[in-house]
Design a protein around this motif. Structure first.
Motif, PDB file in Angstrom:
ATOM      1  N   PRO A 265      -1.154  12.798  -1.125  1.00 24.01           N
ATOM      2  CA  PRO A 265      -0.500  11.627  -0.517  1.00 24.01           C
ATOM      3  C   PRO A 265      -1.407  10.399  -0.494  1.00 24.01           C
ATOM      4  N   VAL A 266      -0.764   9.239  -0.604  1.00 31.82           N
ATOM      5  CA  VAL A 266      -1.488   7.963  -0.565  1.00 31.82           C
ATOM      6  C   VAL A 266      -1.919   7.717   0.878  1.00 31.82           C
ATOM      7  N   ASN A 267      -3.217   7.736   1.098  1.00 30.19           N
ATOM      8  CA  ASN A 267      -3.773   7.658   2.445  1.00 30.19           C
ATOM      9  C   ASN A 267      -4.198   6.249   2.835  1.00 30.19           C
ATOM     10  N   ALA A 268      -4.339   5.345   1.860  1.00 27.35           N
ATOM     11  CA  ALA A 268      -4.782   3.968   2.140  1.00 27.35           C
ATOM     12  C   ALA A 268      -4.150   3.051   1.109  1.00 27.35           C
ATOM     13  N   LEU A 269      -3.750   1.861   1.563  1.00 32.72           N
ATOM     14  CA  LEU A 269      -3.069   0.895   0.694  1.00 32.72           C
ATOM     15  C   LEU A 269      -3.394  -0.499   1.198  1.00 32.72           C
ATOM     16  N   LEU A 270      -3.881  -1.366   0.299  1.00 28.29           N
ATOM     17  CA  LEU A 270      -4.296  -2.712   0.699  1.00 28.29           C
ATOM     18  C   LEU A 270      -3.955  -3.711  -0.398  1.00 28.29           C
ATOM     19  N   TYR A 271      -3.587  -4.928   0.030  1.00 30.83           N
ATOM     20  CA  TYR A 271      -3.427  -6.041  -0.898  1.00 30.83           C
ATOM     21  C   TYR A 271      -4.785  -6.667  -1.188  1.00 30.83           C
ATOM     22  N   ILE A 272      -4.946  -7.163  -2.406  1.00 27.29           N
ATOM     23  CA  ILE A 272      -6.147  -7.899  -2.788  1.00 27.29           C
ATOM     24  C   ILE A 272      -5.821  -9.383  -2.714  1.00 27.29           C
ATOM     25  N   PRO A 273      -6.436 -10.153  -1.807  1.00 35.52           N
ATOM     26  CA  PRO A 273      -6.121 -11.587  -1.708  1.00 35.52           C
ATOM     27  C   PRO A 273      -6.442 -12.310  -3.018  1.00 35.52           C
ATOM     28  N   SER A 274      -5.459 -13.008  -3.538  1.00 36.88           N
ATOM     29  CA  SER A 274      -5.620 -13.753  -4.787  1.00 36.88           C
ATOM     30  C   SER A 274      -4.659 -14.932  -4.760  1.00 36.88           C
ATOM     31  N   PHE A 280      -2.854  -4.997  -5.756  1.00 39.25           N
ATOM     32  CA  PHE A 280      -3.162  -4.153  -4.616  1.00 39.25           C
ATOM     33  C   PHE A 280      -3.854  -2.906  -5.130  1.00 39.25           C
ATOM     34  N   PHE A 281      -4.491  -2.181  -4.245  1.00 36.71           N
ATOM     35  CA  PHE A 281      -5.129  -0.931  -4.642  1.00 36.71           C
ATOM     36  C   PHE A 281      -4.883   0.128  -3.594  1.00 36.71           C
ATOM     37  N   SER A 282      -4.919   1.376  -4.052  1.00 35.73           N
ATOM     38  CA  SER A 282      -4.544   2.518  -3.223  1.00 35.73           C
ATOM     39  C   SER A 282      -5.643   3.570  -3.284  1.00 35.73           C
ATOM     40  N   SER A 325      -9.921   8.337   3.049  1.00 34.18           N
ATOM     41  CA  SER A 325      -9.137   8.302   4.288  1.00 34.18           C
ATOM     42  C   SER A 325      -8.745   6.886   4.695  1.00 34.18           C
ATOM     43  N   CYS A 326      -9.522   5.862   4.317  1.00 33.91           N
ATOM     44  CA  CYS A 326      -9.199   4.474   4.651  1.00 33.91           C
ATOM     45  C   CYS A 326      -9.948   3.553   3.704  1.00 33.91           C
ATOM     46  N   LEU A 327      -9.453   2.334   3.558  1.00 31.78           N
ATOM     47  CA  LEU A 327     -10.048   1.325   2.691  1.00 31.78           C
ATOM     48  C   LEU A 327     -10.124  -0.001   3.452  1.00 31.78           C
ATOM     49  N   GLN A 328     -11.064  -0.834   3.017  1.00 35.53           N
ATOM     50  CA  GLN A 328     -11.211  -2.157   3.606  1.00 35.53           C
ATOM     51  C   GLN A 328     -11.671  -3.121   2.529  1.00 35.53           C
ATOM     52  N   TYR A 329     -10.984  -4.261   2.429  1.00 34.20           N
ATOM     53  CA  TYR A 329     -11.328  -5.288   1.447  1.00 34.20           C
ATOM     54  C   TYR A 329     -11.412  -6.624   2.158  1.00 34.20           C
ATOM     55  N   ASP A 330     -12.459  -7.387   1.840  1.00 38.03           N
ATOM     56  CA  ASP A 330     -12.661  -8.702   2.435  1.00 38.03           C
ATOM     57  C   ASP A 330     -12.798  -9.713   1.305  1.00 38.03           C
ATOM     58  N   LYS A 331     -12.071 -10.828   1.435  1.00 41.49           N
ATOM     59  CA  LYS A 331     -12.116 -11.843   0.379  1.00 41.49           C
ATOM     60  C   LYS A 331     -13.472 -12.520   0.281  1.00 41.49           C
TER      61      LYS A 331
END
Length: 581
Positions: A265-274, A280-282, A325-331
């Motif tokens: 299962p997809v455990n983390a999902l985030l948009y990439i600011p652009s 986005f990445f999963s 288990s989790c993801l974090q992205y900062d512009k």
């Protein structure tokens, strides 16, 4: 005085009655009532007696949810008007002619003469008061004294009582809340999730959902697009990712193929600011991260296996990867992101690295169990916060050996943590004890400044609105609690950002000094052990050579004695043999 106004009241002394004569006498019993034994048998003695007594007034407190009223100040500029229809107000000659004719009217003259005293009074009053002057402008304003308070605004319930797996706010003026519901435990015998609907709630209407989304399987992650409030990205239980558009239909309009999807299962999902907000990445517990383009999700743009502990002789594969288990992205770091794993690690990944060691630029041993949340600080992107097991820790990119701020251990596990959007020193956490806690690192290190018991069930997710005033919290029974914070918990002081940065830098220096000190102690201890081993070896070499020869002689004699006993059947002792020889 007029005699007719006087009237005399006359009463004889005999009409007053007898004169009372008071005197002190002994007490006299007038009557004695003895207890009735027959009546006494009809009752029983109650001991002890409990009786509730309320000495103070009863006071109750009620809250009512009212609609948000948006107020707006507008003004009117009256440029020209009030002319008759036959007069063209753009023609100066026509307006001047009409004005002269109107001013000669007696009614106009009387109206002006009647209004003149009133106008004169207002003009003199204005000149005397000076209403346009700003008084007390040199006095410095003080911050209002307000105790931090938290209030539950609304409650949004799921009829099926499914656990909340993800919370997302829409990016619009009147924001809505998108919720995905599912049980995130792996099934042993049969599927646990049978209802796959995801709801989008209007915060003004907690009775019914605004709309819903219908994924093909249980949705573990749900994220709203920053470009459009009607577009959502979903991460499914079977490892696929899909795209929803509520303007078209409730079902997904795009879905990734099964053969390129995640294995878990997809455990983390985030948009990439652009600029276009289409990437986005999963991440999944299978140990792989994938990057996607929303316009075409038939194949990922890029993928990366999160493997940091590779056995000697093995190659990088999903067999030795770490479950995400989790993801974090900062512009602020366009090529870097943080990845929390099920094994308690936080991996700092640099996508532009040429070698695999450069890709995995830093590994933090964060927690004893899965890392449930990771987020960079709004004060400085170099610092980030994590939660897992029973603690919340603050880390720095410059120090991977230990956290710069270690949180206290709670009785119940911490399930989610997030920084306050506009308060640089504050963060919020929820856990299995059903309580919401607001922490401020500049005020208190070891205890929260505000605590709110939300419910009796486990709190799983927390998501603040971008303005920081509204907080959405989801529990294990499918109930979404919308909390509102007071002004003191939303905004920061003028110097909070600078003070928080200095505090982070001070804690980083302190941890680095402690790390260097531990290294010195370990080197000293290792040097002492090496010296001890060398001394033991020298003692073994310096043993008496005569003792070695004697031991060798005894060994040869024992072998000869055993050989003689076998051939002759006669037994010898060691001492007799040595004396004979």
């Amino acid at each position: 005085m007029d005699p007719s106004l006087i009237y005399s009241y006359i009463k004889l002394r005999k009409d007053f009655g007898h004169q009372p004569m008071f005197s002190e006498v002994a007490p006299v019993m007038l009557d004695s009532i003895n207890p009735n034994k027959q009546e006494q048998r009809n009752y029983c003695l109650r001991n002890p007696v409990h009786k509730e007594v309320q000495a103070s007034a009863t006071v109750s407190e009620n809250f009512a949810n009212t609609k948000i009223i948006i107020r707006q100040d507008t003004g009117i500029n009256h440029y020209e008007g009030g002319w008759p229809k036959e007069i063209n107000f753009t023609d100066e000659e026509a307006t001047a002619r009409y004005r002269r004719r109107f001013e000669r009217d007696d009614t106009y003259v009387d109206a002006v003469l009647n209004l003149y005293p009133q106008f004169e009074h207002y003009i003199n009053q204005n000149n005397g008061l000076g209403i346009y002057n700003i008084y007390f402008k040199e006095m410095e304003s003080e911050n209002p004294v307000e105790k931090p308070s938290i209030m539950i605004n609304s409650v949004y319930k799921d009829q099926q009582k499914r656990p909340i797996s993800c919370i997302s706010w829409t990016y619009e003026d009147k924001s809505k809340v998108a919720i995905s519901y599912c049980d995130r435990t792996f099934p042993e015998f049969e599927p646990l999730n049978r209802d796959y609907l995801c709801f989008i709630w209007d915060i003004e209407n907690p009775s019914d959902p605004y709309t819903y989304l219908s994924p093909p399987t249980a949705c573990w992650q749900l994220v709203c697009s920053p470009a459009s409030p009607n577009v959502f990205i979903g991460g499914l239980e079977d490892g696929k990712v899909c795209v929803f558009d509520t303007r078209v239909q409730f079902d997904p309009i795009l879905i990734s193929p099964a053969y390129i999807a995640h294995r878990d299962p997809v455990n983390a999902l985030l948009y990439i600011p652009s600029r276009l907000n289409i990437e986005f990445f999963s991440g999944s517990t299978d140990g792989k991260c994938m990057w996607w383009d929303m316009r075409n999700i038939s194949f990922p743009i890029d993928s990366l296996i999160m493997s940091v502990r590779i056995p000697p002789g093995d190659q990088i594969s999903l067999a030795n990867s770490e479950g995400v288990s989790c993801l974090q992205y900062d512009k602020a770091f366009p090529t870097k992101f943080l990845c929390g794993t099920d094994s308690g690690l936080v991996i700092s990944v640099n996508r532009k690295g040429k070698t695999y060691q450069e890709l995995m630029s830093g590994v933090f041993y964060a927690h004893d169990g899965p890392v449930k949340a990771v987020q960079r600080s709004p004060c400085s992107s170099k610092f980030f916060i994590t939660c897992g097991d029973w603690r919340v820790n603050v880390w720095s990119d410059d120090l991977i050996s230990s956290p710069i701020i270690s949180g206290i251990r709670h009785r119940k596990q911490i399930n989610d943590v997030v920084w306050a959007p506009h308060r640089f020193s504050g963060y919020m956490s929820v856990g299995d004890d059903g309580k919401f806690r607001f922490w401020d690192l500049l005020r208190r290190y070891r205890e929260p400044i505000a605590t709110m018991p939300v419910c009796q069930d486990r709190l799983l997710k927390i998501k603040p609105h971008e303005d920081g005033r509204l907080i959405a919290i989801g529990d294990a029974k499918g109930v979404l609690h919308l909390l509102s914070l007071s002004e003191t918990l939303v905004s920061s002081g003028d110097g909070d950002k600078q003070l928080m940065t200095q505090s982070f830098e001070r804690e980083t220096r302190r941890e680095r000094i402690l790390e260097n000190r531990v290294k010195e102690i370990m080197i000293k201890f290792k040097t002492t052990e090496d010296q001890t081993d060398e001394q033991e070896k020298e003692e073994i070499v310096e043993e008496d050579p005569f003792k070695l020869v004697e031991d060798e002689y005894r060994r040869l004699v024992m072998e000869e004695m055993r050989h003689t006993e076998i051939n002759t059947g006669h037994s010898f002792s060691m001492d007799d043999t040595i004396r004979t020889r």
